[in-house]
Design an enzyme around this catalytic site. Sequence first.
Site, short mmCIF file in Angstrom:
data_model
loop_
_atom_site.label_atom_id
_atom_site.label_comp_id
_atom_site.label_asym_id
_atom_site.label_seq_id
_atom_site.Cartn_x
_atom_site.Cartn_y
_atom_site.Cartn_z
N TYR A 68 0.81 -1.22 0.00
CA TYR A 68 0.00 0.00 0.00
C TYR A 68 0.84 1.27 0.00
O TYR A 68 0.38 2.33 -0.40
CB TYR A 68 -0.93 0.01 1.22
N ASN A 98 6.44 -4.74 5.27
CA ASN A 98 5.48 -4.77 6.36
C ASN A 98 6.18 -4.74 7.72
O ASN A 98 7.20 -5.38 7.91
CB ASN A 98 4.66 -6.06 6.21
N GLU A 132 5.75 7.98 5.40
CA GLU A 132 4.65 8.40 4.54
C GLU A 132 3.49 8.87 5.41
O GLU A 132 3.27 8.36 6.50
CB GLU A 132 4.24 7.24 3.61
N LYS A 188 -12.33 1.77 5.66
CA LYS A 188 -12.93 3.05 5.29
C LYS A 188 -13.27 3.00 3.81
O LYS A 188 -12.88 2.06 3.12
CB LYS A 188 -12.00 4.21 5.60
N LEU A 213 -4.16 11.97 15.39
CA LEU A 213 -5.38 11.77 14.58
C LEU A 213 -6.29 10.73 15.23
O LEU A 213 -7.50 10.94 15.34
CB LEU A 213 -5.01 11.32 13.16
N CYS A 240 -2.26 1.55 10.38
CA CYS A 240 -1.28 2.38 11.09
C CYS A 240 -1.66 2.88 12.47
O CYS A 240 -0.84 2.87 13.36
CB CYS A 240 -0.89 3.57 10.22
#
Length: 459
Positions: A13, A92, A162, A336, A224, A273
């Site tokens: 990803y 990963n 990232e 999501k 977040l 994450c």
Amino acid sequence: MKITKICCIGAGYVGGPTMAVIAKKNPNIQVTIVDINAQRIAAWNNEDVSQLPIYEPGLAEIVKETRGKNLHFSTEIDKAIDESEMIFISVNTPTKTYGKGKGMAADLKYVELCARNIAEVAKTDKIVVEKSTLPVRTAQAIKSILNNTGNDVKFDILSNPEFLAEGTAIEDLLSPDRVLIGGESEEAIESLAKVYGAWVDDERILRTNVWSSELSKLTANAFLAQRISSINAISELCEKTEADVNEVARAIGMDSRIGPKFLSASIGFGGSCFQKDILNLVYIARSYGLTEVAEYWEQVITLNDHQKRRFSDNLISTLYNTVSGKKIAMLGWAFKKDTNDTRESAAIYVADHLLSEQAQIAVYDPKVSEQRIQADLNYLNTRSEKENQELVDTFNNPYEAVKDAHAIAIMTEWDEFKTYDWKKIYDSMKKPAFIFDGRNILSEEETTKLGFEYSGIGK
């Protein structure tokens, strides 16, 4: 160092979309993505770009435009390492499932294998860039492995975390809020800054030391996730009072110091994450004896787990305290909308809880395969693979999935769910027909008017 060839280890990803955009914006650089998983590389090389292993809006078009010109996917890892001047490590880094730090610390075995592989193969100087989400001080480990190879190759290590959000990864890459580059060698930092500089303004490229860069990544995700847990905590209070969490979120979001993002109450956050990075932060804090710091961040996860559990408990108690043998239709499985990623998706845990109560589950998700759904449930080891197969059905048509269901649980906020013929759905369900809207995407007023028993979050 002038960069003409980049190698990225890991076609997932992060690696896939990032390298596709770098290739698109730097036509003079040859970019090769390598992975040991031959099946995955074959999927990236598929003639039909709608079959790429990762679904992200805009990704297929960029791959189609650059693949075979200056973007390549290959299983020849050593060759790509040998030929490149810059190597991204994008493998990963799951949370450890064994040994010391189990359930908290990041498992760095894949990163270490990469470093050892680079050390073995490299004959010329390399810039090695950490792209995977990593705990602080990983650069140190990579550095010591690379520097103890005994050959005279010079390695510069950079941290370039990232900050992509899945579902908008391509947009995020094309116009990032910031690009963070941490390192010791100014020359190496500038080599990477030049690659991004092809499309990102220099004032958006932050240069820091390695520690700051690594810790900024974990901290950004922790902040977040904390916002989501904060609004979810308030949603439970709203349900006990006359308040509506959407109105509360709107009111506080208009305060310029708070801002409106990440204030949607829901069944909780998922994704690869947030949880992993916070657990990492907690583990690092504990390892330095910072108990209060660790407990503070751990609470964000505790609340997230509580929110998922509360959702399934509410569903069970509303259905007269039993879901045994009842068909529950789950709309959405991805964590999501606009992604096919299901890592840590709330749907997995809610389904698992309902299955333990002997519910029959029907799932429809526009982008997630039946194989993936079964694998997610099997990974939890709660019951046998055979039982999961018998209790969970996957449908390609939402109207089939909801037919004869006692209840619908909306797990992902896919836009298409809002456009369904809900009258038709109501008519096809068992009565009373319940909707549990885990994303608050439907109008309570309109669904109630159709005859549904509606239950949202924080209302």
